[in-house]
Design a protein around this motif. Sequence first.
Motif: not given
Length: 294
Positions: A162-171
Amino acid sequence: MSTPASHSVVVGLDGSDASTAAALWGAAVASKWGATLSLVHALPQDGPLYSPAAIMLESQFLSQLREDGEAIIGTAKRLLGPKFPGLEIETTISPGPAGTALLEAADWARLIVLGSTGTGAIRSVLLGSTALHVVNRAPCPVTVLRGEVTTPDQRPVVVGVDGSDLSRDAVAHAFEFASFFEAPLTAVHTWQGSPTLGAGGTGMLVDWDAVKQEEEALLSEGLAGESERYPDVSVTRVAEQGAAADVILRHAGDAQLIVVGSHGRGPWLGALMGSTSQNLLHHAKCPVMICRSE
């Protein structure tokens, strides 16, 4: 008990079938990563003491609980040893509550793994306090095992983007996991709104083809860097309108793992865990990894 090593995979162990599955899954991950497996068993909390006789009885009871905990740990080690002969296994038996014991272990953890149901101190992690407590506060990712769990294999890994910082960590975690286990990755990005709102709504005023192109670009941006870092990982990109959890679950029918941030870009970023991650913890048919922070 030896001093815990950094980057351990920590497993909550209570003797239930669910925690045994968590130990097997966590051991497979730790073995692949070259990490230490840390088995954590929490004792029930002490109750109030009213008399010398009560103190003696409670002391005997707690001694028995510790013996039971040592037996649970010993059984797990005997199960895991032959399956993962090179794996370093450390153990901890500590006072409850279980959430506190697991969070203490998280000081050195790379990942925490919990069964979806349990007994005793970590019972009912799906709806109960322990899993929510750990997921909401752990500084490392937490995987809650759901469905018919097997050890990691080459089935797809699904990640919410979704573009959030936590999403980047998940990716990043999803790509790493997929690469280690030679699995394909399905990256899912969603948005709200519909071209079928009708003349009385806003749907007729929106260029939905342009919206889809923009959202697909956001998905590509969310994967940028990790695709280059892990060129061995085959990626399927999904950009669809709809509720995030619903779309993720629809594309996770054959998945071995779902990876998401604990919350996304919505108005409640201060909240502990968002609706998408909670929905997945309740309804997914495979393990769910929640990434809270780095």
